[in-house]
Write an enzyme that holds these catalytic residues in place. Sequence first.
Site, PDB file in Angstrom:
ATOM      1  CG  MET A  30       1.233  -9.975   8.175  1.00  0.00           C
ATOM      2  SD  MET A  30       3.010  -9.856   7.950  1.00  0.00           S
ATOM      3  CE  MET A  30       3.148  -8.260   7.162  1.00  0.00           C
ATOM      4  CG  HIS A  37      -6.375  -5.792   6.573  1.00  0.00           C
ATOM      5  ND1 HIS A  37      -5.762  -4.632   6.975  1.00  0.00           N
ATOM      6  CD2 HIS A  37      -5.388  -6.640   6.229  1.00  0.00           C
ATOM      7  CE1 HIS A  37      -4.443  -4.768   6.888  1.00  0.00           C
ATOM      8  NE2 HIS A  37      -4.184  -5.981   6.428  1.00  0.00           N
ATOM      9  CE  LYS A 149      -0.542  -2.241  -1.084  1.00  0.00           C
ATOM     10  NZ  LYS A 149      -0.090  -2.814   0.162  1.00  0.00           N
ATOM     11  CD  GLN A 153       0.307 -12.451   0.261  1.00  0.00           C
ATOM     12  OE1 GLN A 153       1.294 -12.314   0.953  1.00  0.00           O
ATOM     13  NE2 GLN A 153      -0.856 -11.916   0.595  1.00  0.00           N
TER      14      GLN A 153
HETATM   15  P1  AMP Z   1      -1.302  -7.807   5.268  1.00  0.00           P
HETATM   16  O1  AMP Z   1      -1.883  -7.641   6.633  1.00  0.00           O
HETATM   17  O2  AMP Z   1      -0.664  -6.583   4.714  1.00  0.00           O
HETATM   18  O3  AMP Z   1      -0.439  -9.046   5.158  1.00  0.00           O
HETATM   19  O4  AMP Z   1      -2.533  -8.070   4.295  1.00  0.00           O
HETATM   20  C1  AMP Z   1      -3.454  -9.100   4.549  1.00  0.00           C
HETATM   21  C2  AMP Z   1      -4.351  -9.260   3.369  1.00  0.00           C
HETATM   22  O5  AMP Z   1      -5.040  -8.044   3.113  1.00  0.00           O
HETATM   23  C3  AMP Z   1      -3.575  -9.601   2.077  1.00  0.00           C
HETATM   24  O6  AMP Z   1      -4.300 -10.560   1.334  1.00  0.00           O
HETATM   25  C4  AMP Z   1      -3.514  -8.266   1.375  1.00  0.00           C
HETATM   26  O7  AMP Z   1      -3.414  -8.382  -0.032  1.00  0.00           O
HETATM   27  C5  AMP Z   1      -4.858  -7.669   1.764  1.00  0.00           C
HETATM   28  N1  AMP Z   1      -4.785  -6.207   1.627  1.00  0.00           N
HETATM   29  C6  AMP Z   1      -3.895  -5.367   2.205  1.00  0.00           C
HETATM   30  N2  AMP Z   1      -4.102  -4.097   1.796  1.00  0.00           N
HETATM   31  C7  AMP Z   1      -5.135  -4.148   0.913  1.00  0.00           C
HETATM   32  C8  AMP Z   1      -5.805  -3.166   0.128  1.00  0.00           C
HETATM   33  N3  AMP Z   1      -5.461  -1.885   0.156  1.00  0.00           N
HETATM   34  N4  AMP Z   1      -6.827  -3.587  -0.665  1.00  0.00           N
HETATM   35  C9  AMP Z   1      -7.188  -4.894  -0.720  1.00  0.00           C
HETATM   36  N5  AMP Z   1      -6.587  -5.865   0.008  1.00  0.00           N
HETATM   37  C10 AMP Z   1      -5.568  -5.499   0.816  1.00  0.00           C
END
Ligand code: AMP
Length: 281
Positions: A30, A37, A149, A153
């Site tokens: 997102m 990310h 994280k 999901q």
């Molecule tokens: P988001 O933009 O928050 O929807 O996250 C996109 C992807 O990045 C998802 O698969 C999350 O699980 C992963 N993600 C977000 N934060 C972390 C983190 N701190 N460590 C590892 N993966 C992450």
Amino acid sequence: MKVVKTVKEVRDYVNSWKKEGLTVGLVPTMGYLHEGHGSLITKAKEGNDRVVVSIFVNPMQFGPTEDLESYPRDLAKDSKYCEELGADLIFNPEPSEMYADGFCSYVNMDVLTEELCGLSRPVHFKGVCTVVNKLFNIVKPDRAYFGEKDAQQLAIIKRMVIDLNMDLEIIGCPIVREEDGLAKSSRNTYLSAEERKAALILSKSIMAGKKMAEDGERDATKIVAEMKKLIESEPLAKIDYVKIVDSLTMQQVAKIEKPILCAIAVYIGKTRLIDNFSFSL
Ligand code: AMP
């Protein structure tokens, strides 16, 4: 690296790569990217010839009282970061590109979506499964990368891929944390300086719970009780849930006998943060 807004442009790129016999990795996000990310993009780069990063704040996965409008966005910074990491394409569609007038098809999952975040965010996983399914159909990746994280999901996406015979591999990547332990999250930007300190209670309780399991505690309720006590000692924290569930089904367990996920969601002020650890015997 290119930034495109339409499904057609993504398909044109991907089709030309596939004609050359190249493999494609997808990292759905997102946006407002951070090193969490980044670790997914790097992993995707290692395992595929081409990497597509989708940046889409998906309205369908936000409830009516959630932070869709205020969710942080910075496409210019994200593009620079993706380019540095060697991504090949950013797909950044408008909501109207993803959800045309008359849209009424969804991917719904039972069981795994009915616990943890599914309880406090009832529409969330229907939105996630639907958009991820659409992204898979648009990009047709060989592999897609998700962070541990968001452990529920990740489990849900893996289940969806099995149940619906999707022809790609799902790769889970470890949680990336700040130096002091806080799991990196785009939502951490909502925290005031005081809240940022208070937010450490999430990773502290995760470490405490993990240590109990590693030291041999098999009574899930005892671990949960200790973790709750610790979180409740922080005045700015309000627990949404602290639970230990079966890693595959996301159903609560009383005893640790199979691989488990211990997941927590805690409000720090108005900001809802999540963290977790996994444990197998
Ligand atoms: P988001 O933009 O928050 O929807 O996250 C996109 C992807 O990045 C998802 O698969 C999350 O699980 C992963 N993600 C977000 N934060 C972390 C983190 N701190 N460590 C590892 N993966 C992450």
